[in-house]
Design a protein around this motif. Structure first.
Motif, short mmCIF file in Angstrom:
data_model
loop_
_atom_site.label_atom_id
_atom_site.label_comp_id
_atom_site.label_asym_id
_atom_site.label_seq_id
_atom_site.Cartn_x
_atom_site.Cartn_y
_atom_site.Cartn_z
N ASP A 28 0.81 -1.22 0.00
CA ASP A 28 0.00 0.00 0.00
C ASP A 28 0.84 1.27 0.00
O ASP A 28 0.36 2.34 0.38
N ALA A 29 2.11 1.18 -0.41
CA ALA A 29 2.98 2.35 -0.38
C ALA A 29 2.46 3.45 -1.31
O ALA A 29 2.41 4.63 -0.94
N LYS A 30 2.03 3.09 -2.52
CA LYS A 30 1.53 4.09 -3.47
C LYS A 30 0.28 4.77 -2.94
O LYS A 30 0.14 6.00 -3.01
N ALA A 31 -0.66 3.99 -2.40
CA ALA A 31 -1.90 4.58 -1.88
C ALA A 31 -1.60 5.52 -0.73
O ALA A 31 -2.22 6.59 -0.60
N LEU A 32 -0.65 5.14 0.12
CA LEU A 32 -0.31 6.00 1.25
C LEU A 32 0.33 7.31 0.78
O LEU A 32 0.02 8.39 1.30
N LEU A 33 1.20 7.23 -0.22
CA LEU A 33 1.81 8.45 -0.76
C LEU A 33 0.75 9.36 -1.39
O LEU A 33 0.82 10.58 -1.24
N ASP A 34 -0.21 8.76 -2.08
CA ASP A 34 -1.28 9.56 -2.68
C ASP A 34 -2.09 10.30 -1.61
O ASP A 34 -2.56 11.42 -1.85
N LEU A 35 -2.23 9.70 -0.44
CA LEU A 35 -2.97 10.34 0.64
C LEU A 35 -2.17 11.45 1.32
O LEU A 35 -2.73 12.47 1.74
N LEU A 36 -0.86 11.27 1.41
CA LEU A 36 -0.03 12.20 2.17
C LEU A 36 0.47 13.38 1.35
O LEU A 36 0.73 14.45 1.91
N LEU A 37 0.64 13.21 0.05
CA LEU A 37 1.20 14.28 -0.78
C LEU A 37 0.44 15.60 -0.67
O LEU A 37 1.06 16.67 -0.58
N PRO A 38 -0.90 15.61 -0.67
CA PRO A 38 -1.61 16.90 -0.59
C PRO A 38 -1.32 17.69 0.68
O PRO A 38 -1.48 18.92 0.69
N THR A 39 -0.87 17.02 1.76
CA THR A 39 -0.60 17.76 3.00
C THR A 39 0.57 18.72 2.84
O THR A 39 0.66 19.71 3.58
N LEU A 40 1.45 18.48 1.88
CA LEU A 40 2.60 19.36 1.68
C LEU A 40 2.18 20.73 1.16
O LEU A 40 2.91 21.71 1.32
N LYS A 41 1.01 20.80 0.52
CA LYS A 41 0.55 22.06 -0.05
C LYS A 41 -0.36 22.84 0.90
O LYS A 41 -0.72 23.98 0.59
N ARG A 42 -0.70 22.24 2.02
CA ARG A 42 -1.58 22.93 2.97
C ARG A 42 -0.81 24.00 3.71
O ARG A 42 0.39 23.87 3.96
N PRO A 43 -1.47 25.09 4.11
CA PRO A 43 -0.77 26.17 4.84
C PRO A 43 -0.28 25.70 6.20
O PRO A 43 -0.77 24.71 6.76
N GLY A 44 0.70 26.41 6.72
CA GLY A 44 1.29 26.03 8.00
C GLY A 44 0.32 26.09 9.15
O GLY A 44 0.51 25.39 10.15
N LYS A 76 6.34 0.29 -16.23
CA LYS A 76 7.34 1.33 -16.40
C LYS A 76 6.70 2.68 -16.74
O LYS A 76 7.11 3.73 -16.22
N ASP A 77 5.72 2.68 -17.64
CA ASP A 77 5.06 3.93 -18.02
C ASP A 77 4.41 4.60 -16.82
O ASP A 77 4.50 5.82 -16.64
N GLU A 78 3.76 3.81 -15.99
CA GLU A 78 3.12 4.38 -14.80
C GLU A 78 4.16 4.86 -13.81
O GLU A 78 3.96 5.87 -13.13
N GLN A 79 5.29 4.16 -13.72
CA GLN A 79 6.36 4.61 -12.83
C GLN A 79 6.88 5.98 -13.25
O GLN A 79 7.12 6.85 -12.41
N GLN A 80 7.04 6.19 -14.54
CA GLN A 80 7.50 7.48 -15.03
C GLN A 80 6.48 8.58 -14.74
O GLN A 80 6.85 9.70 -14.38
N HIS A 81 5.21 8.23 -14.88
CA HIS A 81 4.15 9.20 -14.57
C HIS A 81 4.16 9.54 -13.08
O HIS A 81 4.02 10.72 -12.70
N LEU A 82 4.32 8.54 -12.22
CA LEU A 82 4.38 8.78 -10.79
C LEU A 82 5.60 9.60 -10.41
O LEU A 82 5.53 10.51 -9.56
#
Length: 471
Positions: A28-44, A76-82
């Protein structure tokens, strides 16, 4: 709620501590990253810097499980997209995160992405790929001393800036348009450094190099892939940063980004609609050049730049009234009656003639016509008003009465070319500030009256009901 938010942050912190034990068997590493990435754009205020640091630690461990060709089962194509998606998220975080440990983790993640980018592209030469060059530059300009705690390693940083500005910037094989993205975010970040002159000036020079590189790409072939990517970086990264930093309270920062704007207008003004109209301000004569004079050390050159700018923008707004004023009509009637009395008395006394005076009046502005401002209202509102408002509403040691008075007059004059939405927003903004900041009440009221004096909307055909509501 606050309680649930704190719970999530504690869970993220715990996950960051155990992430190092994740293996290739994690599904579930990909799913977890998809959930956590948006938090980097949230304000402090929503997601604190410490939690973002925990998210980055998780990414540092989980990204190899997703895009490493020797571990991941993803195509491989999806890896490049990710990889491209992770690269964009990491790059934009360089422009927001200020915590030293977080920036160090970002640099490590970027180096990891560069390594897997080489593998996915099948590069076998010893020459660094463009993303590897970018990762090296980013790591070095964020370097900290290994001997002193929390002390930047200025020598490594200056060497990296020097190589970027002297060598890499003009070699697409070493630093292509995509690799410029993380570098550009770092340059914008370090150009805001108020304390380190060497860092700030080198970062500003790097921004100038990026602008020149963009101009070269568009001059060579505006439709090329390189020109398109560089153009998107200019419009989505550099220009918004310039608009934001011109509103800074620190004049040294304003000067750096105003210089970047001047270069962008000079070299790329023909390629971007946002910059094309600003070419009218970049005159060859430095005495009349707006960019050169508006932040000049001499106060009188700043005030003169404001006067010239408002004369340029509002030159088609003020027209000579075709109808005489009431005072002029009264004078004419009095003169006529006096002449009649003199004739009846037979007195041949010649009286001076009184001509009907004409006073300036504001005409309703028709946009996209010959009457419109040569500078777009959007640029006036986003680029010029932040500078003027800093002077108009300055307090304490930063208050200069000459600049404040001239800025208030200029804001009022420029408001005569704004569309209703922007004019109304400004008026409401100043009315709200007048209630919250009593110390600025007098100047805010002068500012409001200056806006009202330049009300330019034709209301003759507007219909309202008995309560004053629009029909």
């Amino acid at each position: 709620s606050g309680g649930s938010g704190n719970l999530v942050m504690h869970q993220i912190h715990i996950l960051s501590r155990v992430a190092e034990y994740a293996t290739e068997e994690t599904q579930d590493a990909k799913a977890l990253l998809d959930l956590l990435l948006p938090t980097l754009k949230r304000p402090g205020s929503v997601v604190p810097a410490r939690t973002k640091g925990d998210v980055l630690n998780i990414m540092l461990r989980f990204i190899p499980l997703v895009i490493d060709p020797s571990v991941s089962a993803i195509a491989k194509d999806e890896q490049q997209h990710l990889l491209a998606g992770y690269l964009n998220s990491i790059s934009s975080s360089f422009g927001r995160l200020r915590l030293d440990s977080a920036r160090a983790t970002l640099s490590r993640i970027l180096s990891t992405l560069a390594k897997f980018d080489r593998q996915l592209q099948g590069v076998t030469t010893s020459e660094p790929t463009p993303l590897e060059s970018a990762a090296w530059v980013v790591e070095e300009i964020n370097a900290y001393s290994t001997q002193r705690l929390n002390e930047p390693d200025h020598e490594r940083r200056l060497v990296a800036f020097g190589r970027l500005n002297d060598e890499l910037w003009n070699q697409p094989a070493l630093l292509d348009a995509h690799a410029w993205i993380p570098v550009l975010h770092n340059l914008v970040y370090f150009a805001q450094d108020q304390e380190e002159l060497a860092t700030r000036s080198n970062a500003s020079f790097g921004l100038a190099r990026f602008i020149t590189r963009t101009a070269q790409a568009f001059n060579a072939d505006p439709q090329s892939a390189e020109a398109q990517v560089m153009g998107r970086s200019m419009q989505s990264i550099l220009l918004p940063s310039i608009k934001h930093m011109l509103a800074s309270k620190h004049e040294v920062v304003q000067m750096e980004f105003l210089g970047a704007l001047r270069r962008a207008v000079h070299e790329c003004g023909d390629f971007f609609d946002q910059l094309r109209d600003l070419k009218a301000l970049d005159t060859p004569d430095e005495e009349a050049n707006f960019f050169y004079n508006i932040l000049h050390i001499q106060t009188h050159r700043r005030t003169r730049a404001m006067r010239r700018f408002r004369d340029l923008v509002a030159k088609n707004v003020y027209i000579q009234s075709q109808m005489p004023t009431d005072d002029a009509m009264d004078v004419d009637e009095d003169s006529a009656s006096d002449s009649d009395d003199d004739e009846s008395k037979g007195v041949a006394e010649k009286k001076p003639s009184t001509s009907r005076s004409k006073t300036p009046a504001i005409q309703p502005l028709v946009f996209n016509s010959e009457q419109a401002s040569p500078i777009s209202p959007a640029n006036i509102r986003a680029l010029i008003f932040p500078l003027l408002e800093n002077w108009a509403l300055a307090e304490g040691d930063q208050l200069n009465h000459d600049l404040s008075n001239e800025a208030i007059q200029t804001i009022g004059a420029l408001s005569a070319v704004l569309p209703w939405s922007q004019y109304n927003a400004m008026l409401r903004k100043y009315l709200g500030m007048a209630k919250k900041t009593p110390s600025l009440e007098k100047r805010l009221m002068r500012l409001i009256m200056s806006l009202l004096d330049n009300f330019h909307f034709d209301l003759r055909h507007v219909k309202v009901d008995k309560l004053g509501r629009l029909l």
